[in-house]
Enzyme design. Structure first.
Site, mmCIF file in Angstrom:
data_model
loop_
_atom_site.group_PDB
_atom_site.id
_atom_site.type_symbol
_atom_site.label_atom_id
_atom_site.label_comp_id
_atom_site.label_asym_id
_atom_site.label_seq_id
_atom_site.Cartn_x
_atom_site.Cartn_y
_atom_site.Cartn_z
ATOM 1 N N VAL A 115 0.848 -1.201 0.000
ATOM 2 C CA VAL A 115 0.000 0.000 0.000
ATOM 3 C C VAL A 115 0.880 1.245 0.000
ATOM 4 O O VAL A 115 0.664 2.191 -0.777
ATOM 5 C CB VAL A 115 -0.946 0.008 1.216
ATOM 6 C CG1 VAL A 115 -1.736 1.317 1.274
ATOM 7 C CG2 VAL A 115 -1.899 -1.180 1.175
ATOM 8 N N HIS A 153 2.495 1.864 -3.405
ATOM 9 C CA HIS A 153 1.568 2.407 -4.402
ATOM 10 C C HIS A 153 1.248 3.872 -4.105
ATOM 11 O O HIS A 153 1.129 4.691 -5.016
ATOM 12 C CB HIS A 153 0.275 1.599 -4.443
ATOM 13 C CG HIS A 153 -0.621 2.018 -5.574
ATOM 14 N ND1 HIS A 153 -1.452 3.109 -5.498
ATOM 15 C CD2 HIS A 153 -0.781 1.509 -6.829
ATOM 16 C CE1 HIS A 153 -2.091 3.253 -6.645
ATOM 17 N NE2 HIS A 153 -1.700 2.300 -7.465
ATOM 18 N N GLU A 154 1.123 4.193 -2.811
ATOM 19 C CA GLU A 154 0.744 5.555 -2.439
ATOM 20 C C GLU A 154 1.865 6.556 -2.693
ATOM 21 O O GLU A 154 1.616 7.659 -3.175
ATOM 22 C CB GLU A 154 0.344 5.594 -0.956
ATOM 23 C CG GLU A 154 -0.970 4.879 -0.645
ATOM 24 C CD GLU A 154 -2.150 5.558 -1.308
ATOM 25 O OE1 GLU A 154 -2.299 6.780 -1.168
ATOM 26 O OE2 GLU A 154 -2.932 4.855 -1.988
ATOM 27 N N SER A 155 3.096 6.204 -2.348
ATOM 28 C CA SER A 155 4.168 7.204 -2.360
ATOM 29 C C SER A 155 5.477 6.741 -2.981
ATOM 30 O O SER A 155 6.440 7.506 -3.001
ATOM 31 C CB SER A 155 4.468 7.620 -0.916
ATOM 32 O OG SER A 155 5.039 6.518 -0.209
ATOM 33 N N LEU A 212 -5.819 1.026 -8.175
ATOM 34 C CA LEU A 212 -5.017 1.001 -6.953
ATOM 35 C C LEU A 212 -5.025 -0.382 -6.316
ATOM 36 O O LEU A 212 -3.974 -0.945 -5.979
ATOM 37 C CB LEU A 212 -5.539 2.033 -5.959
ATOM 38 C CG LEU A 212 -4.950 1.983 -4.542
ATOM 39 C CD1 LEU A 212 -4.656 3.381 -4.017
ATOM 40 C CD2 LEU A 212 -5.906 1.280 -3.568
#
Length: 449
Positions: free
Chosen positions: A277, A280-282, A407
């Site tokens: 997670v 994928h986010e940052s 996502l």
């Protein structure tokens, strides 16, 4: 002698099978799942009986098939030459292909296999087809590999330790997650069906029930849902995505690993999923900031950070632990009927678009007769949040639901890659707890036992 018909509390359904990415896989805790495994379990539930899975090495499968002491064999198998061993109607279609490292010149004709060495898993359909081809192609050498599994063999191909590998074409998208420099070139066989084998003397009633079951699951969507559960996400990442991620695992993850360990201890969520997670986010950038104001390695909104009592969103430890706890909150918001792994995928979609928009998507799902507790259904519904026909009737307004689907699917692929490359955190000793800084964490960071 045929086995007795499986009956509740008396005779289990005996299923002959093998391990592999298309059949069954055991995780770090010994839990087993997989496409063929789940299909056999579903058939047993329909019969009202338990399952006894007899797992045999691929190279011993033919010998076990000949013995006949099973109800069905479900191991990504095609009909065998022995006509006495009956089979169900086709469940899937497949063929064998040649895999190469993309740094090598692609082979375009079977004759180019002359003088080449091709590796295949021992006892596999690919090995059988290669031996058949070797009778007509001069100096084609076939090497049957008994160690590891097909993904191990394909990783050897990616590392240029072997030159050519024969594999099932259904493995290509799965393998590309782990071996981004793999490419397929030649087709090595005609299309072949994947079936359940019922043995030389199957019980007529059981054969009829199995045939009817396969026909039903192909018509009612059960088979499509199971395929999506295991393989619906594997086509999202491209070669560059995978190569970059594998590089970040080597260079960036080591400095963050202790924070992900701590987050698993506190939340109970597999640290590798939390890391997926975060990536994928940052892309594991603790200082990441978006134009909309979400910040940090888990890209938390200011509102979420306040709710999670985060004092500094740019602190990777605070952000990672808060993100994991927030995922747990979102999982708890899902209906009781939502089962894993769908419950987690639904929560991650909510992580992306927010609980309000996600609940609006659930409302649309119910209106359209879709199951709001099934990821297979919701990945079709979520993009509707961007269509005026739907969002204009909702309090929450428009949302980019399609991005939430992407996502989740990307995170699933990143998680698969981490599971293959990074060990699970089975237990934390007091020494490890001290190392990752669990002592004196302050309010809200409770160790989940």
């Amino acid at each position: 002698m045929p086995l007795p018909f499986p009956t509740p509390a008396q005779h289990d359904l005996v299923v002959l099978t093998n391990s592999g990415p298309l059949t069954r896989v055991a995780d770090d805790n010994g839990n087993v799942n997989g496409l063929e495994h789940d299909l056999a379990e579903a058939f047993a539930r329909e019969l009202g009986v338990a399952v006894k899975h007899v797992v045999v090495p691929q190279e011993e499968m033919d010998a076990y098939l000949a013995r006949g002491n099973y109800h069905l064999a479900a191991g990504w198998l095609s009909p065998v030459a022995d006509r006495q061993i009956q089979a169900t109607p086709p469940i899937f279609q497949t063929h064998d292909v040649l895999a190469q490292n993309d740094a090598s010149l692609p082979l375009t004709e079977l004759d180019q296999l002359s003088g080449k060495t091709v590796h295949a898993m021992a006892g596999s359909r690919q090995a059988t087809n290669l031996h058949r081809l070797a009778k007509t192609i001069p100096e084609l050498t076939v090497v049957e590999v008994r160690e590891g599994d097909i993904l191990d063999l394909l990783e050897s191909l990616g590392n240029s330790e072997v030159e050519l590998v024969a594999m099932d074409n259904n493995l290509e998208d799965i393998a590309n997650q782990f071996v981004p420099n793999l490419r397929t070139s030649l087709t090595l066989s005609e299309e072949q069906p994947i079936v359940w084998l019922l043995g030389p003397h199957p019980n007529p009633e059981l054969a009829a029930r199995a045939n009817a079951f396969i026909e039903r699951i192909q018509l009612d969507g059960t088979l499509a849902k199971l395929e999506d559960r295991y393989f619906g996400h594997v086509r999202r990442l491209n070669q560059a995505d995978v190569i970059k991620f594998l590089g970040e695992i080597e260079t960036t993850l080591p400095d963050l690993r202790k924070f992900f360990y701590a987050a698993e201890v506190i939340s109970g969520i597999d640290w590798r999923l939390i890391a997926a997670v975060a990536y994928h986010e940052s892309h594991w950038d603790a200082n990441a900031t978006s134009p909309t104001g979400v910040r940090g390695i888990m890209m938390l909104t200011e509102e979420t950070a306040d709710r999670m009592k985060v004092s500094n969103r740019l602190n990777p430890r605070e952000s990672i632990v808060a993100g994991a706890r927030y995922i747990n909150q979102l999982k708890e918001m899902q209906p009781d009927e939502a089962r894993e792994p769908d419950r987690t995928w639904l929560a991650l979609a909510s992580y992306n678009i927010g609980p309000g928009h996600f609940n609006a998507a659930r409302t649309i799902a119910r209106q359209l007769g879709a199951d709001p507790t099934a990821w297979f259904e919701m990945k079709r519904i979520l993009p509707l949040l961007a269509k005026p026909k739907y969002y204009e009737r909702l309090k929450s307004g428009r949302a980019r639901g399609g991005e939430a689907v992407i996502l989740v699917e990307n995170i699933r692929s990143y998680y698969d890659i981490l599971v293959r490359n990074e060990p699970a955190l089975q237990s934390i000793s007091s020494k490890m707890e001290k190392m990752i800084g669990l002592q004196g964490d302050g309010p809200g960071l409770k160790l989940k036992r």
